[in-house]
Design a protein around this motif. Structure first.
Motif, short mmCIF file in Angstrom:
data_model
loop_
_atom_site.label_atom_id
_atom_site.label_comp_id
_atom_site.label_asym_id
_atom_site.label_seq_id
_atom_site.Cartn_x
_atom_site.Cartn_y
_atom_site.Cartn_z
N ARG A 263 -6.71 -26.84 -8.72
CA ARG A 263 -7.52 -26.70 -9.92
C ARG A 263 -6.71 -26.04 -11.01
O ARG A 263 -5.88 -25.19 -10.72
N LEU B 105 -7.94 -29.76 -14.42
CA LEU B 105 -7.92 -30.36 -13.08
C LEU B 105 -9.03 -29.69 -12.28
O LEU B 105 -9.09 -28.47 -12.17
N VAL C 85 -7.98 -31.45 -7.13
CA VAL C 85 -7.35 -32.72 -6.75
C VAL C 85 -6.60 -32.55 -5.43
O VAL C 85 -5.87 -31.57 -5.26
N GLY D 251 -5.21 -35.64 -16.89
CA GLY D 251 -4.69 -34.47 -16.21
C GLY D 251 -3.42 -34.75 -15.42
O GLY D 251 -2.94 -33.88 -14.70
N LEU E 86 -0.89 -31.99 -13.69
CA LEU E 86 -0.65 -31.99 -12.25
C LEU E 86 0.85 -31.99 -11.95
O LEU E 86 1.33 -31.23 -11.09
N GLY F 101 -9.49 -35.07 -14.63
CA GLY F 101 -9.19 -33.96 -13.75
C GLY F 101 -9.65 -34.12 -12.32
O GLY F 101 -9.56 -33.18 -11.54
N ARG F 102 -10.17 -35.28 -11.97
CA ARG F 102 -10.60 -35.45 -10.57
C ARG F 102 -10.04 -36.75 -9.99
O ARG F 102 -9.87 -37.72 -10.70
#
Lengths: 258, 311, 358
Positions: A17, A26, A29, A48, A52, A222-223
């Motif tokens: 996150r 995020l 993930v 995102g 990441l 973000g997912r």
């Protein structure tokens, strides 16, 4: 594809996150990258991906969650230390070291990255052979700033390869290339993979991903919204909605557009 | 002296520091130039005021609009001709250029006006509003137990505040202010909107120079000065902007006030006979400011009120 | 035209030839040999050797800045802080009056180097977290704060400074030399040492790391360079070289003063900037060339006009004008004249301006 995908998980992203003030970039993930594979990380703009990548390479700390490289926890480890552990990355906005030659640019990668860090003179030689592999052998002693866009991307790749990484993060390296150049670039990435390097390729362009990758991870807002072989992922409704129909997605969730 | 007196003094000088910081912040925020010639503009303001008072016999306050006009033109011309040439250069280049200009101008000043200390005499200096145990009075301070708001610094305070407010109004409510803010936040969009970038840059620089000139006039009214006095103002402007936050008019005001308070309170006597033989920290004021600068830059680099874009 | 002027000009030309980018080693070794020869023999030809020692001090100032500003790209605007600290450390070490150590000069130089280095370590830890503008202004503030601190510490002589013995005849290596010759060779040895150090650095891993930091610090970090450590090391090395320059200054002038015309004067903050700028930042020979070029011009102006006060009065104005001109027309310094790329002649100047205009 003639590269071999092993069973070992070389890069393990666990519930990462990241928030910036009130914004959730995020939201947890997770995915795994097997050794030797070419894994794609895709998603629309603002999903995102770059955050990441920055977390995995150590330029950012995760707010929570872990990143494991070869079984070691590297979450929050400094970027230069991660580079010495065998992970290399390229940057989306390609900026070579302008006041150095092409060879010197690549030599820096060999001097400081990876497990076998070379002395200055050894690094210059290693640089020469890496440059041959990416097709810049003839320009080795030219000033780096003289290279055009395709040359700069080759240089960026060479700099990363010079450290003999085990994992290579390619951050939108294919952006801005014309059709012919794209073919060359894809072939280059494949040839790198064939030497055993695990590749995580972050991309925006879907067609390329389908032809290159063993596995694809899709993130949006973000997912992670999908994961699996390219053909399956491309037919996934959530993925199609994310890329094509913001309107379709918002009708369901009622959320405001990013 | 009482704490109240230090506070009063701090607020009074703070407004002038805010004015200095504001001009500096404008050029930094909009043109992305750290203009070391800012101190030179302040010097020119002081000396032009002095010349107008000394040779023409003008009232010191009336010299301010004239000085501002001269400095505006000077600043506009300088940006349009010289600084425009290095807008896309690396930071060090621009820094050195403004450094070179500062050296040139301040030493030119030393040649023209000599290193003798000058001052601008004001008829009501030395007197002020005195708050004592007997109530409020006008005149000289009397005893140390009284709190006095001296006239000259008070006038400077009011003028400085008016100018800061004026800039705020320009930035918020006029077309030119919006143009300046647009150029500062997104130059491509500004171009597409038809804004003349070169002209806007030069206007901003001219405005900054005018503000510096006004500050110089205000300084001249309050203390003796020579060309060398002004060298320190760049650092002060920088610290004001860091304290208050870049890109904000209220930020410059807040930064200026905080700076003024630190500046004045450093003169307070230290308890227990002092430190290293120093009776107050005033002698190492710059060391204190350095420490403050470091702490703010590391802990809260955006300052008290700073944010992206210019407001 | 006096002998010193010729020496200045010859050194600049030979320096440029040595700095030339060429694959033929001979083309560089020959000028280097001549350059070393001229400098070693200068005491025999010079009409006033005492003019040349300050040039070595200038070269050292330039070389110190060059490490942190030229190679690492962190343009320090406060090197005078270390110049002053080094000068004070030297003075406190060799002074013979009450509280001071009365040590021999070599010990003084070593102590000055050590003290400057430690000061840089302490200050560098917080300050190097800043970049660009912030770093520049903070180092400028550091310089002012250092001067003020030193001036107010009574055990360092307070406002009156420290006096050290005046040197007349002194032993250096195997010979006893008169004052001017002694200081000249001391300056030469220290400068040569700094040039060697810079040359070694430019070919080393450390040097490449610094240049990578200058060109693209984020990429450098992600390539495995410990940028925090490297920057600090560069800052310390720069401070040591600058501090040694200050020590030589204190030794030469028989003392230090914290006033605005003493070791903390603006000139010693300007020289570290102008000299590499004129010669060429981030190069091995740039600072040496820049020192002889800039201080040579100053020398010519001083001796040309009838009364020497003309130049002194206008010196700073001229300095300012020179900075402005060089920044606009020749930002890469004189070595650009012997560089291998780009256009030559007047077009080079035009290109330099066009590159940075809006």
């Amino acid at each position: 594809m003639s590269h071999v995908v092993g069973d070992e998980v070389i890069l393990d992203v666990r519930d990462v996150r990241r928030t910036f003030g009130g914004v959730i970039a995020l939201g947890g993930v997770s995915f795994q990258v097997p050794r030797g594979s070419i894994t794609g990380l895709i998603g629309p703009n603002g999903s995102g991906k770059t955050t990441l990548v920055n977390i995995i390479s150590g330029m950012l700390r995760p707010t929570s969650g872990t990143v494991m490289l070869k079984g070691n926890d590297i979450s929050g480890t400094a970027a230069h230390k991660i580079a010495r552990m065998g992970l290399a990355r390229t940057f989306q906005v390609v900026r070579p070291f302008a006041n150095m030659t092409v060879r010197e640019n690549v030599a820096v990668g060999a001097m400081f990255g990876g497990a076998n860090r070379r002395s200055a003179s050894e690094a210059m030689e290693v640089a020469g052979s890496v440059l041959q592999k990416v097709g810049l052998g003839a320009r080795a002693d030219a000033p780096a700033e003289e290279l055009a866009i395709m040359g700069r991307k080759r240089l960026e790749l060479a700099r990363a390869l010079a450290s003999q990484p085990e994992v290579l993060l390619l951050d939108e390296v294919l952006a801005g290339l014309r059709a012919g150049e794209l073919e060359e670039a894809i072939a280059l990435v494949r040839s790198v993979s064939e030497t055993g390097v695990t590749i995580l390729i972050i991309e925006h362009v879907l067609k390329v991903i389908v032809s290159l990758c063993d596995e694809v991870v899709v993130i949006n807002r973000g997912r992670k919204i999908a994961e699996g072989p390219p053909s399956a992922v491309m037919r996934n409704q959530a993925v199609i909605d994310a890329y094509l129909g913001h309107r379709a997605a918002t009708r369901h969730s009622g959320a405001a557009d990013a | 002296m009482l704490i109240a007196q230090y506070t009063v003094n701090g607020l009074l000088v703070g407004a002038v520091f805010a004015l200095i910081g504001l001009g500096f912040s404008l050029v930094w925020g909009i043109l992305n130039i750290i203009n070391l010639a800012h101190a030179a503009f302040i010097m020119l303001g002081a000396y032009f005021s002095w010349m107008l008072v000394h040779h023409v016999g003008l009232n010191p306050i009336l010299t301010i609009p004239i000085v501002m006009a001269i400095l505006f033109v000077l600043g506009y011309a300088m940006q349009r001709s010289l600084l425009n040439l290095v807008m896309r250069a690396p930071l060090l280049t621009t820094f050195l250029l403004t450094f070179g200009l500062e050296t040139l101008i301040i030493n030119l000043g030393q040649r023209l006006w000599s290193a003798d200390t000058r001052s601008v005499p004001v008829s009501y200096s030395g007197r002020g509003i005195v708050f004592s145990g007997n109530g409020i009075d006008i005149g000289r301070p009397g005893s140390e137990a009284n709190v006095v708001v001296p006239f000259v610094p008070l006038v400077a305070f009011v003028i400085a505040l008016l100018l800061v407010a004026g800039v705020w109004i320009i930035m918020e409510r006029t077309r030119i202010g919006r143009a300046i803010r647009a150029v500062g936040s997104d130059i491509t969009a500004a171009k597409l909107m038809g804004i003349d970038i070169g002209h806007t840059y030069a206007l901003t620089f001219g405005l900054s120079a005018a503000l510096a000139g006004a500050a110089g006039s205000l300084v001249a009214m309050q203390q003796g000065f020579s060309p060398a006095t002004f060298g320190a103002y760049n650092i002060r402007a920088f610290i004001v902007v860091i304290l208050g936050g870049l890109g904000s008019v209220p930020g410059a005001l807040a930064g200026g006030i905080v700076f003024g308070l630190i500046d004045q309170f450093s003169q307070a006597p230290l308890p227990h006979g002092g430190l290293f033989g120093w009776s107050s920290l005033a002698r190492i004021k710059d060391v204190i400011f350095f420490a403050v600068l470091l702490i703010v830059l590391i802990v809260r680099p955006t300052g008290l009120l700073g944010r992206e874009g210019y407001r | 035209m006096n002998a010193n002027t010729v020496i200045f000009a010859v050194v600049v030309v030979l320096g440029l030839l040595t700095a030339r980018r060429t694959t033929v080693t001979w083309h560089r070794v020959l000028p280097l040999g001549l350059l070393t020869g001229i400098l070693l023999l200068a005491p025999a030809f010079s009409d006033n050797l005492s003019v040349l020692t300050p040039v070595f001090i200038g070269a050292l100032l330039g070389m110190g800045w060059n490490i942190i500003g030229g190679y690492a790209g962190y343009g320090s605007f406060g090197q005078v802080a270390f110049f002053g600290i080094g000068a004070y450390a030297m003075a406190a070490s060799i002074a013979t009056t009450e509280n001071f150590l009365a040590l021999p000069p070599v010990a003084g130089l070593l102590i000055a180097a050590a003290v400057s280095g430690v000061y840089a370590l302490l200050v560098g830890l917080p300050v190097l977290r800043l970049r660009g503008h912030y770093f520049a202004i903070t180092t400028l503030t550091l310089a002012i704060a250092t001067q003020q601190l030193v001036k107010n510490l009574d055990f360092l002589g307070g406002a009156s400074g420290i006096s050290t013995p005046i040197i007349r005849k002194q032993q250096l290596l195997f010979a006893e030399l008169d004052r001017d010759t002694y200081f000249y060779f001391l300056g030469f040895i220290l400068t040569a040492g700094a040039v060697l150090a810079t040359w070694w650095l430019s070919r080393s891993k450390f040097g490449y790391g610094l240049q990578a930091i200058r060109e693209n610090e984020d990429a450098a970090t992600s390539m495995g360079i410990d940028t925090t450590r490297y920057k600090l090391q560069a800052f310390i090395i720069a401070a040591v070289i600058t501090g040694v320059a200050g020590a030589l200054q204190a030794y030469l002038r028989s003392g230090v003063s914290p006033e605005d015309d003493g070791v903390f004067q603006i000139r010693f903050n300007l020289l570290p900037l102008i000299i590499p700028l004129i010669g060429g930042t981030g190069t091995v020979w740039g600072p040496l060339i820049g020192a002889f070029a800039f201080l040579g011009i100053e020398h010519v102006l001083t001796s040309a006009s009838g009364s020497s006060t003309f130049v002194q009065d206008w010196e700073r104005v001229i300095t300012g004008a020179i900075i402005v001109a060089v920044v606009l027309l020749l930002p890469r310094g004189l070595v650009q004249l012997v560089g291998s790329r780009g256009p030559r002649g007047w077009r080079m100047f035009a290109d330099n301006i066009r590159a940075t205009r809006v």
